[in-house]
Design a protein around this motif. Structure first.
Motif: not given
Lengths: 497, 100, 569, 139
Positions: A335-336, A339, A403-404, A407-408, A410-412, A414-415, A433-434, C75, C77-78, C183, C190
């Motif tokens: 992904a990235s 992150a 947080f950032i 967030l990033i 978890l987005s990675a 997710f990707d 996340l939880f 970012l 790939g993102l 959350l 996300i």
């Protein structure tokens, strides 16, 4: 093919040496401290710390502003890789060491801080981390890991008391088994592929020829070694003991620098492992590592829930953060990479800030049992509020860089999930996340006692702002800036590499 | 000439032996010896494979391992000595002051 | 002035909070004055906003807005991640903003007597004010999330330090509950970052030429380029602009949250799941039964002004979030889940009312009545027609006056005797006739008597629910039962506590039970008058909301149709 | 539902101590009836007793049967409310608190392996690794 003579090799080594100048500078600093130690006949002296600091500042200055770009990315016959990841680890490791040194130099009556050995070991740890992040050859991986570990075992005993002796011995035994397993599985990897260089083409083609089961078994040694260094479940068991007995600035160091270096190793392996190269090893990335991450997150967070001492709490929470770090490193190749980088940097900042503040409170209150910090928020509002911000960052809530980073990351994840549809990856992300909820619960325990509870008896002598307070203030400020201008943070990271 | 597989069997046996010693023996120094056995099992393998592949890499690796094993043993013994000073015993089960 | 008005609304309390923090400790008593000045300024600005709003409604439906680049992250790939400082008001948010400025002002006056740690209290209170206004004004989802999360921390401390006996339990419960909700929202954020892009920003980043000044046609041309693959995936700028997200064309084809993605999880489509997550996230805030148990605890333990703010403003963010985020972005899922949403609404109404009937603590009774009343909001939203949604907004607005009023009045009694147990009082009308009169009026307003704002709201919701195709007819009937029960618990309480001969559990209370003071009149009468006025002149509110509501419903129906079309392609 | 309205109202009314007095003012009707005295007498002889009987009957029906039913219903509502409140406290909230307790229990179980015995640590770590490996292979 022309025979490669020894002189050719030597000349190529001497040509490539300048690219290792940052490491060289660290090594020179190490020697300088040793020398100073000899000259001063091993007396306790602040000068060791200053030498270390100057050396480190030169090294990081060089790395950030003058670093040479080598003609190819691999140096020394493929032993070392020079790329953005290695640069990143070097910068992070240097930053971490500088913070450790600054912290150690700050006024304190603890004895080990003015000893030469202390700085020698810190620099040894740093060298190991720098090389671990840069190693692209399994021999180099082993060497770097051992450098890190050996310095670590000794550093754990720097307090020179009963408990630290015991835990450093246990640390050594755990580490020795992990390196034994690593070596034995490396020997089989070597046997199967005929090389220890994962970048060589035959390495993967040979591994690919093996049955799936054999591929999985062969990867186990490396997996265990990384898990050990990063204190991921199930190889995390040594961590609480060591963290409890090691000197405080070093605990902060342990909980960040070797972890990021080991995670980079994972990232590096992820970059070369792909479904085409070795399907069996690929299941490591799709299943085993996510499973380890899930376990690490659960163990770290849930065990932290019960801790009554601030340091112990940070130990388990740093295990939980290892899970996140691994998650970022695992997702990075797909992904990235950013992150992972952002997470590592933010984690460094918040962890050092948290340890610094906890020690501050420890000194003022005379205890690190959280329930004894009742009502101290009123008495020491400034450190208490800083600690609150840092705790919020560690949970991963706005408005902090934590947080950032979360967030990033978890987005990675997710990707990666949306591309590979690995169920384990989804679980790892979801639990990541939880686990925030659990994390909130235990991190808030500290401000809870500081602000909510009342206590009548105070014996405070807090008058002037200490040097360490300035340090943690800067770190906390960085956490806030990292949220509101996360683009600046990323830009700074990108400009370096 | 000894076939490679024989050496590998020896290596495997040594590795298992080393692990077994680490996990069961109570004397700390014996446990450290178990560690050495594990490392040397890997060494044997490296050498055997190096001969099989006719490449130097394995031998270099085993040289490094020997050096580092020595370093590790030195550190380990030093720590054991320290622990002995404090606890007056080398029994690993009785060296148990850091616990929950 | 006009173009920065919204920012002033957010930043005045923030700056005031900073001022309060840096007050020297000897001047701590000035903290309340700073807070009063700041909230009064906000109130004044709110009045200005009201008049400005009536004149101006933009083509986008935003009467006023402000937009400034916040950050862009490259970012790899993102893709490009971006967020704006984008605030604005439209018909959906205007009433909430006006309500917030008023209630936050009332809250300051109600907290005038706070003596312990004054500086900390007012600093946190002002931070809360700022983040509440921020979340109603934000039009960038990430910005919204920032404010939404940031609300938790001041609230946690306000309950936890200045609360009642079990304040610690209540504050942690509040924090954890709401964090779980946020959350869920974060998970959707996300997902949205991964699956949507911002056409205008993408066009600017890639360098698509602007042929017209029309933003919409420019966006269309960029969307075409993305669809045909002219613009590569890693060049897309992902920005969660709430005015752009509802457009289905901004969702990448075959991304996780695209309608053509047929992946399922436990039998739910991923879009449905995302909607469900948002529903739970905002449902916790609203609160929706069975996610409500934090609310009674928080209310009972919080001090009066904090209860006022919690009931008056904070709960509304749940309903507002559904209207602003969940329904527009996932219209397809919203339509298919509407029956369930309505069902949960009705459940909340009846369940809340029943539980209120069984309460012995006056504050807890009011808290559960809030649960019941917020059920109407869900029911109205689920109806998805003009009447229903208007009614839902009206209910939020009206409850925003009435429940603070009730909490203030409960607080009055608590101030006198430090006891809120219903059974411990009898015949209070004898000693506190004015108080009895006011609380009687408040009870009647809350139970939805014609002439009060609650009646209009509930009427609209019920009409909407009866005429909605998404709500089964039996549901509004059951909701009627809720109203009846509401009458029941209020009248019963009135009869138990205020009528009849005077009986008190402790005779010493007799002296302390004095009637309303001028300050208390100042607090309660405006709210009573507001409840009455908005019950008699509903058009004052409806004129503000109508445009926004009809645009919202139009958008939801259009986008739902478009999504259906895309799905069947 | 309407019954429950009545019920609630009735309960309230019955319990309300000071009942409102119904005042009958002497209006036109009164004067008319005064003038038509014979009619009055007639009614008194014929209609009234019957009406009184009917009234008594309806009154009985009203106060015993209907009101009883309504009281029962409204009391049922209150009992129902108690039940719902019980569920609210122990089921809905209990679930939430139960999850928290479960997390703590698991946390306790996870941090007890800190026995301080290195060999136990090693055995645990290796055993878990082998176990995970086995699962991975059998997957």
């Amino acid at each position: 093919m022309r025979e490669v003579t020894i002189t050719d090799r030597l000349s190529s080594i001497s040509e490539q040496l300048p690219y290792l100048l940052p490491e060289g500078l660290v090594a020179i600093t190490l020697l300088a401290v040793v020398l100073a130690n000899v000259i001063l006949k091993g007396k306790d002296h602040r000068v060791y710390g200053w030498i270390t600091l100057v050396g480190l500042l030169i090294a990081i200055g060089y790395l950030c502003f003058f670093s040479l770009t080598p003609p190819s990315s691999t140096l020394f016959f493929g032993l070392i890789q020079w790329d953005q990841h290695s640069q990143y680890v070097k910068v992070i490791a240097l930053l971490g060491t500088i913070l450790t040194t600054l912290w150690s130099l700050s006024a304190s009556n603890e004895k080990f801080r003015s000893k030469g050995e202390y700085y020698v070991l810190v620099l040894g740890l740093l060298l190991g981390a720098m090389f671990l992040g840069a190693s692209s050859h399994l021999l180099m991986v082993y060497l770097a890991l051992e450098t890190l570990s050996l310095s670590g075992y000794l550093a754990t005993h720097l307090k020179e008391d009963k408990r630290s002796a015991e835990s450093s011995m246990k640390y050594l035994l755990f580490g020795a088994v992990s390196s034994g397993v690593l070596l034995y599985s490396l020997s089989w990897v070597y046997g199967v592929t005929g090389t220890l260089n994962p970048l060589s083409p035959t390495f993967w083609s040979q591994l690919n020829g093996l049955p799936l089961l054999a591929q999985i078994v062969l990867g186990l040694g490396v997996t265990f070694a990384i898990a050990f260094k990063i204190s991921a479940a199930p190889a995390h068991l040594w961590a609480p003991d060591v963290y409890e007995t090691a000197p405080l600035p070093l605990v902060a160091f342990f909980s960040v620098v070797p972890k990021i270096a080991a995670a980079t190793l994972l990232l590096r392996l992820g970059l070369v492992v792909s479904p085409e190269t070795a399907p069996g090893l690929n299941s490591y990335w799709g299943t085993l590592w996510p499973a380890i991450i899930v376990a690490t997150l659960l163990v770290g967070n849930l065990a932290a829930l019960l801790q009554g001492k601030a340091m112990r709490l940070m130990t388990y929470s740093s295990i939980a953060h290892s899970g996140f770090l691994l998650l970022a490193a695992l997702a990075a190749p797909w992904a990235s990479v950013d992150a992972f980088r952002i997470y590592g940097l933010v984690y460094l900042i918040m962890n050092f800030a948290a340890f610094g503040l906890i020690q501050q409170l420890h000194q003022h209150t005379g205890t690190d049992r959280i329930s004894q910090w009742k009502g101290w928020g009123q008495q020491l509002p400034y450190p208490a509020i800083l600690l609150l911000v840092v705790m919020i960052a560690l949970v991963g809530l706005p408005p902090t860089a934590g947080f950032i980073a979360k967030l990033i990351t978890l987005s990675a994840v997710f990707d990666v999930y949306s591309h590979t549809e690995s169920v384990w990856m989804a679980w790892a992300g979801g639990i990541g996340l939880f686990s925030t909820v659990v994390a909130l619960f235990y991190y808030l325990k500290i401000p809870y006692f500081l602000f909510f509870k009342k206590n009548e008896i105070f014996a405070t002598n807090h008058s002037r702002i200490s040097y360490r307070e300035v340090l943690v203030s800067v770190l906390t400020l960085l956490l806030l800036i990292g949220f509101f201008r996360s683009d600046l943070m990323l830009e700074a990271l990108n400009r370096l590499f | 000439m000894v076939p490679t597989s024989h050496v590998l069997f020896l290596g495997a046996a040594l590795f298992c032996l080393g692990l077994a010693i680490i996990l069961t023996k109570k004397n700390t120094i014996v446990v450290l010896m178990g560690v050495e056995l594990m490392l040397n099992a890997a060494n044997l393998n490296f050498i055997a494979f190096a001969r099989m592949h006719e490449s130097l890499e394995g031998q270099i690796m085993s040289l490094f391992v020997i050096v580092l094993a020595a370093a590790e043993a030195a550190v380990g013994l030093a720590l054991v000595l320290r622990v002995y000073q404090y606890f007056k015993t080398a029994d690993i089960d009785r060296i148990n002051s850091v616990r929950e | 002035m006009e173009d920065k008005l919204l920012s002033y609304l957010i930043f005045i309390p923030l700056i005031a909070a900073a001022l309060v923090v840096f007050l020297p400790s000897k001047q701590a008593q000035f903290a309340r004055w700073v807070a009063l000045v700041a909230t009064s300024l906000n109130l004044w600005l709110g009045a200005g906003l009201y008049f400005l709003f009536q004149g101006a409604e933009d083509t986008d439906g935003l009467a006023l807005f402000e937009k400034q680049a916040w950050f862009t992250l490259d970012l790899g790939g993102l893709g490009q991640w971006s967020a704006d400082y984008f605030v604005g008001v439209d018909g959906i948010s205007i009433t909430m903003v006006l309500l917030s400025v008023l209630i936050m002002w009332v809250g300051v006056i109600a907290s005038w007597k706070v003596q312990t740690k004054t500086r900390g209290y007012f600093a946190l209170y002002l931070l809360l004010t700022s983040s509440v206004l921020g979340s109603f004004l934000a039009l960038d989802l990430l910005l919204f999330y920032l404010f939404f999360e940031f609300m938790l921390l001041p609230m946690y401390f306000l309950i936890g330090i200045w609360g009642g006996k079990r304040r610690e339990y209540a504050s942690i419960k509040f924090f954890l509950y709401t964090l779980v909700g946020s959350l869920f929202i974060l998970a959707v954020i996300i997902g949205l970052y991964a699956s949507t892009y911002h056409p205008e920003a993408t066009g600017e980043y890639v360098g698509v030429e602007r042929t017209t000044d029309d933003a919409l046609s420019y966006a269309r041309s960029v969307q075409e380029d993305v669809e045909t693959g002219m613009i590569a995936q890693d060049q897309l700028v992902r920005k969660l602009d709430l005015t752009q997200l509802p457009d289905p064309r901004n969702t990448l084809v075959d991304s996780v949250l695209s309608i053509t993605n047929h992946a399922h999880w436990l039998g739910w489509s991923l879009r449905g799941l995302a909607f469900l997550l948002l529903l739970i996230g905002f449902g916790i805030k609203l609160p929706m039964v069975p996610l409500h148990t934090w609310l009674p605890d928080a209310h009972v333990e919080a001090s009066t002004p904090i209860s006022v703010v919690l009931a008056g403003v904070l709960l509304k963010i749940g309903g507002y979030g559904l209207l602003r985020i969940a329904y527009p972005i996932f219209p397809d899922a919203a339509v298919s889940f509407s029956t369930w949403v309505a069902g949960f609404g009705v459940l909340s109404i009846v369940y809340g009312a029943y539980t209120a009937l069984a309460q012995t603590d006056l504050k807890k009774l009011i808290a559960y009545s809030s649960v019941s009343h917020m059920g109407f909001v869900l029911l109205g939203i689920a109806a998805l027609n003009t009447e229903g949604v208007s009614g839902a907004i009206y209910q939020m607005f009206s409850h925003g006056f009435i429940s603070p009023l009730l909490f203030l009045l409960a607080g009055v009694l608590y101030d006198r005797t430090h006891n809120r147990n219903i059974a411990d009082y009898r015949g209070l009308g004898q000693v506190m006739p004015k108080y009895t009169a006011v609380i009687g009026v408040a009870f009647f307003a809350s139970l939805g008597l014609p002439g009060f704002s609650g009646f209009i709201a509930e009427l609209f919701v019920l009409i909407g629910a009866f005429s909605s195709e998404f709500v089964p007819t039996w549901m509004p009937f059951v909701a009627l039962l809720g109203i009846v029960l509401g009458a029941g618990y209020y009248l019963w309480t009135l009869q138990r506590m205020f009528f009849g001969p005077l009986q008190l559990r402790q005779s010493s209370w007799r002296e302390s039970l004095t009637d309303l003071t001028p300050r208390e009149y100042l607090l309660t009468l405006p709210l009573v008058i507001a409840a009455l006025l908005f019950g008699l002149f509903p058009q004052w509110v409806l004129n503000l909301t109508n445009g926004g509501v009809s645009r919202l419903i139009e958008g939801v129906t259009n986008n739902q149709a478009l999504l259906q079309l895309l799905e069947n392609l | 539902m309407a019954l429950s309205v009545l019920g609630v109202a009735a309960v309230l009314f019955r319990k309300r101590p000071g009942r409102a007095k119904v005042e009958t003012s002497p209006g036109i009707l009164a004067r008319l009836s005064y003038q038509a005295l014979f009619l009055d007498l007639f009614y008194q002889k014929t209609v009234v007793p019957f009406s009184v009987q009917v009234g008594k009957a309806t009154n009985w029906l009203d106060s015993r049967a209907w009101d009883g039913l309504v009281h029962l219903l409204s009391k049922g509502q209150v009992v129902g409310a108690q039940l719902v409140q019980f569920a609210d406290r122990y089921l809905v909230d209990g679930l939430v608190n139960g999850v928290a307790k479960l997390a703590k229990r698991v946390g306790h179980w996870l941090s007890t392996p800190r026995s301080g015995q290195i060999q136990t640590y090693l055995i645990r770590a290796l055993a878990v690794t082998v176990l995970v490996l086995a699962i991975l292979i059998l997957w």
